[in-house]
Design a protein around this motif. Structure first.
Motif, PDB file in Angstrom:
ATOM      1  N   VAL A 153      61.949  42.830  13.984  1.00 24.66           N
ATOM      2  CA  VAL A 153      61.065  41.672  14.161  1.00 24.66           C
ATOM      3  C   VAL A 153      59.637  42.155  14.387  1.00 24.66           C
ATOM      4  CG1 VAL A 153      62.814  40.110  15.071  1.00 24.66           C
ATOM      5  CG2 VAL A 153      61.588  41.616  16.637  1.00 24.66           C
ATOM      6  N   GLU A 154      58.691  41.257  14.150  1.00 28.66           N
ATOM      7  CA  GLU A 154      57.278  41.589  14.300  1.00 28.66           C
ATOM      8  C   GLU A 154      56.828  41.535  15.756  1.00 28.66           C
ATOM      9  OE1 GLU A 154      56.747  42.600  10.478  1.00 28.66           O
ATOM     10  OE2 GLU A 154      55.168  42.659  12.008  1.00 28.66           O
ATOM     11  N   SER A 155      57.443  40.675  16.563  1.00 34.57           N
ATOM     12  CA  SER A 155      57.003  40.486  17.945  1.00 34.57           C
ATOM     13  C   SER A 155      57.278  41.727  18.788  1.00 34.57           C
ATOM     14  CB  SER A 155      57.708  39.274  18.555  1.00 34.57           C
ATOM     15  OG  SER A 155      59.115  39.405  18.426  1.00 34.57           O
ATOM     16  N   ILE A 168      71.392  46.179  17.167  1.00 36.56           N
ATOM     17  CA  ILE A 168      70.127  46.736  17.653  1.00 36.56           C
ATOM     18  C   ILE A 168      68.995  45.886  17.077  1.00 36.56           C
ATOM     19  CG2 ILE A 168      68.593  48.743  17.643  1.00 36.56           C
ATOM     20  CD1 ILE A 168      71.038  50.523  17.368  1.00 36.56           C
ATOM     21  N   LEU A 169      68.054  45.497  17.954  1.00 39.13           N
ATOM     22  CA  LEU A 169      66.890  44.717  17.534  1.00 39.13           C
ATOM     23  C   LEU A 169      65.643  45.575  17.718  1.00 39.13           C
ATOM     24  CD1 LEU A 169      65.722  41.971  16.610  1.00 39.13           C
ATOM     25  CD2 LEU A 169      65.528  41.358  19.030  1.00 39.13           C
ATOM     26  N   LEU A 170      65.026  45.952  16.590  1.00 37.04           N
ATOM     27  CA  LEU A 170      63.814  46.770  16.617  1.00 37.04           C
ATOM     28  C   LEU A 170      62.594  45.856  16.679  1.00 37.04           C
ATOM     29  CD1 LEU A 170      64.740  49.379  13.842  1.00 37.04           C
ATOM     30  CD2 LEU A 170      65.332  49.388  16.277  1.00 37.04           C
ATOM     31  N   THR A 171      61.674  46.150  17.592  1.00 32.36           N
ATOM     32  CA  THR A 171      60.539  45.259  17.825  1.00 32.36           C
ATOM     33  C   THR A 171      59.224  45.890  17.368  1.00 32.36           C
ATOM     34  OG1 THR A 171      60.194  46.113  20.059  1.00 32.36           O
ATOM     35  CG2 THR A 171      61.747  44.275  19.808  1.00 32.36           C
ATOM     36  N   GLY A 172      58.181  45.046  17.390  1.00 32.80           N
ATOM     37  CA  GLY A 172      56.839  45.509  17.082  1.00 32.80           C
ATOM     38  C   GLY A 172      56.560  45.692  15.608  1.00 32.80           C
ATOM     39  N   GLY A 173      57.477  45.237  14.745  1.00 37.81           N
ATOM     40  CA  GLY A 173      57.297  45.419  13.310  1.00 37.81           C
ATOM     41  C   GLY A 173      57.352  46.876  12.892  1.00 37.81           C
ATOM     42  N   LEU A 174      57.872  47.722  13.782  1.00 39.74           N
ATOM     43  CA  LEU A 174      57.956  49.157  13.507  1.00 39.74           C
ATOM     44  C   LEU A 174      59.326  49.484  12.936  1.00 39.74           C
ATOM     45  CD1 LEU A 174      56.340  50.331  16.862  1.00 39.74           C
ATOM     46  CD2 LEU A 174      55.234  50.235  14.615  1.00 39.74           C
ATOM     47  N   ILE A 175      59.332  50.036  11.742  1.00 38.80           N
ATOM     48  CA  ILE A 175      60.582  50.344  11.047  1.00 38.80           C
ATOM     49  C   ILE A 175      60.715  51.858  10.925  1.00 38.80           C
ATOM     50  CG2 ILE A 175      61.864  50.071   8.892  1.00 38.80           C
ATOM     51  CD1 ILE A 175      60.431  47.423   8.483  1.00 38.80           C
ATOM     52  N   HIS A 181      64.389  40.642  10.045  1.00 39.53           N
ATOM     53  CA  HIS A 181      64.773  41.293   8.782  1.00 39.53           C
ATOM     54  C   HIS A 181      65.933  42.242   9.077  1.00 39.53           C
ATOM     55  CE1 HIS A 181      64.625  43.223   4.920  1.00 39.53           C
ATOM     56  NE2 HIS A 181      64.307  44.397   5.454  1.00 39.53           N
ATOM     57  N   GLN A 182      66.995  42.142   8.286  1.00 41.99           N
ATOM     58  CA  GLN A 182      68.148  43.019   8.496  1.00 41.99           C
ATOM     59  C   GLN A 182      67.963  44.321   7.722  1.00 41.99           C
ATOM     60  OE1 GLN A 182      71.947  41.225   7.752  1.00 41.99           O
ATOM     61  NE2 GLN A 182      73.112  43.046   8.325  1.00 41.99           N
ATOM     62  N   LEU A 183      67.880  45.416   8.464  1.00 40.21           N
ATOM     63  CA  LEU A 183      67.667  46.731   7.846  1.00 40.21           C
ATOM     64  C   LEU A 183      68.973  47.394   7.460  1.00 40.21           C
ATOM     65  CD1 LEU A 183      64.994  48.153  10.322  1.00 40.21           C
ATOM     66  CD2 LEU A 183      64.587  47.043   8.113  1.00 40.21           C
ATOM     67  N   VAL A 184      69.995  47.245   8.300  1.00 46.83           N
ATOM     68  CA  VAL A 184      71.274  47.936   8.113  1.00 46.83           C
ATOM     69  C   VAL A 184      72.401  46.964   8.467  1.00 46.83           C
ATOM     70  CG1 VAL A 184      72.738  49.867   8.869  1.00 46.83           C
ATOM     71  CG2 VAL A 184      70.262  50.179   8.678  1.00 46.83           C
ATOM     72  N   GLY A 185      73.526  47.127   7.779  1.00 45.16           N
ATOM     73  CA  GLY A 185      74.705  46.313   8.081  1.00 45.16           C
ATOM     74  C   GLY A 185      74.960  45.248   7.042  1.00 45.16           C
ATOM     75  N   GLU A 186      76.216  44.872   6.894  1.00 44.59           N
ATOM     76  CA  GLU A 186      76.601  43.855   5.927  1.00 44.59           C
ATOM     77  C   GLU A 186      76.485  42.465   6.554  1.00 44.59           C
ATOM     78  OE1 GLU A 186      79.886  46.777   3.778  1.00 44.59           O
ATOM     79  OE2 GLU A 186      80.456  44.775   4.462  1.00 44.59           O
TER      80      GLU A 186
END
Length: 695
Positions: free
Chosen positions: A312-314, A283-290, A219-224
């Protein structure tokens, strides 16, 4: 007999067959109207083949995906094991001839030979090519191989094709290191078969952020969305404190970090904005933690939003393994990679020699794709230096990168180098091949100002005013063109048309034979390219001015490969009408004929009689222009501007322009609403104008 097909295949995977297919397809699109893409065998029929998807999408081919392949690999393996090779060939010939009935040319790309069963003692692609009577281009993977090994591999390929009695069109040896690339270019004897050598380009073998997003279902949180095209040099797990991590970050890294490590996330973002640290890819955020909404709002407010942040959830370990398992591939939306690949292809290939061997049938049909590709070809034949004074515009920087990667023009960007390079790095762009000049710090500033003062002091200009004028990018850039420090200028994405044209009139001035600056549009219809003039500059031209517009347009058209047949438009055809407006057009036509007796021109003439052969036979039988005009001269700006927009919107035509003509050296104006493709085309046209010096 003209060649109607071509077969491209490699011996092993990852050899670059798709890049060769792209390059050949671009060559064909400039010469052939209807082209089909066909893969006799694909790896898996249950999913859309990547190469088929790419070619159909990127080149906008009028073809269904299911018509682009014959068999899946599993089915072919089964049939071969049952001794039914003949059945495979019969089916492929049948499908090929079905395509042949609907298309002018078929580009065939085979599956790499090592994918087929090891039981085969021959190259199955060679057999298919022989039965389809297709000339053959071999693609050989040169990665991590010695000069001797590759020379032997090329010899074996030649022998096999000769044995199968397949016409060997060319050989591409791809992914060479610098040493082998040099050795082959210096020592290799190609023995009458054109052999082209392409060096390894690391970026083409890198993942894009978009591929990571798609494969990991992130899921893209930030950026165009456009920022997802950034390439990734390597993934790096951020498992240490920020002070230790920062020294280990390299250019275009993908930072993989748990989504709750706010210290690392904010530290990396801040470092990415700093001129003292490398720019990362994402940047790739992991663990489904936002991160909390307040943190995301903070990031957005500080304008970190150009950098993609994915979630990502993983967990971190599994995410890193998943990223590492992704195989890079070319996708239609990766415009930067495509531009880089095509630049490598065009630099490696003798296009004219290969075109001559192809002996592709030509026709009078010119599609928009054919015309746009011809711009790249023409610009490449004699490189020119184009100066761009509006380097702060993101669209200009993105267009500049495309052209630099295609390696067809040299670009000069005006502005402070540190600011321009920082903006480019922030956008993930590579403009390192461009020359960047800061007018304020340039040693050219004083002599330019002095020359401008000498030009204009009879008009009351002071030296201070001349210096102030040169501090403006458009004036400095125009003087660069005048002095030969650049070959052409493109401006207008930020500035007005007046800001672009006035310096040109004051400094460059018009040609001796044309005292008027006018404009034209190239109107790319489905099967032809027409010239419309003047649709942007002169509001109500008189007869003399109309004549000059027609003459300038004829020279411009000819320089772009369009045979000039001029229609001087009016609401009346021939002698059927009278009135001041008709007489103006009639007088303008007379002036052109007197000055250029051999120029094909008709006027006054109505649009339908100029464009439609059936109408022409009724209204102006025997005319060399009526029904086949290529240049349409409108009686005034109101008519011209509305007509080009009506055709553009109603007929789906691509309008390229306005292109200025009549100046001693080329200067062109952009619309402030221009898109990146408009800028690219205008720069190419400016370079071509500079080649011919017909402006």
């Amino acid at each position: 007999m003209s060649v109607k097909n071509l077969y491209i295949a490699s011996l092993e995977p990852n050899a670059g067959s798709l890049i060769v297919s792209m390059g050949i397809m671009e060559m064909l699109k400039s010469r052939v109207n209807k082209i089909a893409f066909f893969r006799p065998v694909i790896a898996d029929t249950s999913i859309l083949d990547n190469d088929i998807h790419f070619i159909l999408t990127h080149f906008n081919l009028d073809q269904k995906a299911e018509s682009c392949y014959g068999f899946g690999l599993d089915e072919v393996e089964t049939l071969l094991s049952e001794g039914k090779e003949g059945y495979i060939i019969e089916r492929l010939i049948e499908q090929y001839h079905t395509l042949e009935g609907h298309y002018d040319f078929i580009l065939i790309q085979g599956l790499d030979q090592t994918s087929f069963t090891k039981m085969l003692s021959y190259n199955f692609n060679h057999v298919i090519a022989k039965n389809l009577q297709a000339p053959y281009i071999s693609v050989i993977n040169g990665k991590s191989k010695s000069f001797e090994h590759l020379s032997h591999e090329i010899s074996l390929e030649r022998v096999s094709l000769k044995h199968q009695q397949v016409e060997h069109m060319a050989i591409f040896v791809n992914r060479l290191d610098e040493k082998n690339n040099h050795l082959f270019r210096e020592k290799y004897d190609e023995q009458s078969i054109p052999t082209f050598f392409m060096r390894e380009i690391d970026e083409l073998d890198r993942l894009s952020v978009a591929e990571v997003k798609q494969v990991l279902n992130a899921h893209q949180l930030v950026g165009e969305p456009k920022e997802l095209e950034r390439s990734i040099k390597r993934p790096i797990i951020a498992a240490m404190n920020i002070e230790h991590l920062l020294s280990r970050i390299e250019e275009n890294d993908l930072i993989i970090v748990p989504g709750d490590r706010l210290d690392i996330i904010l530290g990396v973002l801040q470092a990415n904005q700093s001129k003292e640290f490398h720019s990362i890819a994402a940047i790739l955020l992991t663990g489904g933690l936002i991160p909390p909404q307040s943190i995301l709002k903070l990031i957005d407010g500080i304008e970190f939003k150009t950098l993609p942040i994915l979630s990502v959830e993983s967990d971190t370990y599994q995410s890193a393994l998943s990223v590492d398992a992704i195989s890079p591939a070319l996708h239609p939306e990766q415009t930067r990679k495509i531009a880089l690949a095509m630049g490598a292809f065009i630099n490696a290939v003798d296009v004219e020699r290969l075109s001559e061997r192809l002996r592709t049938a030509h026709s009078d049909i010119v599609t928009p794709a054919m015309f746009e590709y011809s711009l790249y070809q023409r610009a490449y034949t004699a490189r020119k230096r184009i100066v761009l004074p509006e380097s702060s515009d993101e669209r200009i920087l993105r267009a500049a990168e495309i052209l630099l990667r295609r390696d067809v023009v040299d670009l000069i960007l005006l502005g402070k180098p540190q600011i321009i390079l920082h903006q480019a790095n922030t956008l993930g762009l590579d403009i390192s091949k461009a020359i960047i000049i800061d007018p304020a710090a340039s040693p050219l500033m004083q002599p330019y100002a002095e020359e401008f003062y000498e030009m204009r002091r009879h008009k009351g200009m002071s030296m201070n005013t001349a210096i102030d004028s040169m501090s403006h990018g458009t004036y400095f850039a125009t003087m660069m063109v005048h002095k030969g420090d650049a070959d052409g200028m493109v401006s207008g994405s930020i500035h007005t048309t007046q800001d672009t044209i006035l310096p040109a009139l004051q400094i460059i001035k018009t040609t001796p034979s044309i005292s008027l600056v006018s404009s034209l549009f190239f109107m790319c219809l489905d099967t032809k390219v027409l010239v419309y003039a003047d649709c942007a500059v002169n509001q109500t031209p008189d007869a003399e001015q109309l004549a000059q517009i027609a003459i300038a347009s004829a020279y411009s058209a000819k320089s772009f490969g369009i045979e000039p047949r001029i229609a001087m438009l009016s609401y009346s055809t021939g002698n059927s009408g009278h009135g001041d407006d008709v007489e103006k057009v009639r007088e303008a036509t007379k002036i052109v004929k007197e000055r250029h007796p051999k120029m094909l021109i008709e006027g006054p003439i109505q649009y339908d009689a100029a464009i439609d052969p059936d109408v022409a036979r009724i209204k102006l039988p025997g005319s060399a222009v009526a029904g086949q005009a290529t240049i349409f001269i409108f009686p005034d700006l109101n008519t011209g501007n509305n007509t080009y927009k009506a055709v553009q919107r109603s007929a789906g035509a691509i309008a390229i322009g306005p292109i200025l003509q009549g100046l001693k050296k080329p200067v062109n104006d952009l619309s402030r609403g221009c898109e990146i493709a408009d800028i690219v085309n205008t720069i190419l046209i400016t370079a071509i104008q500079a080649q011919s010096n017909v402006v």
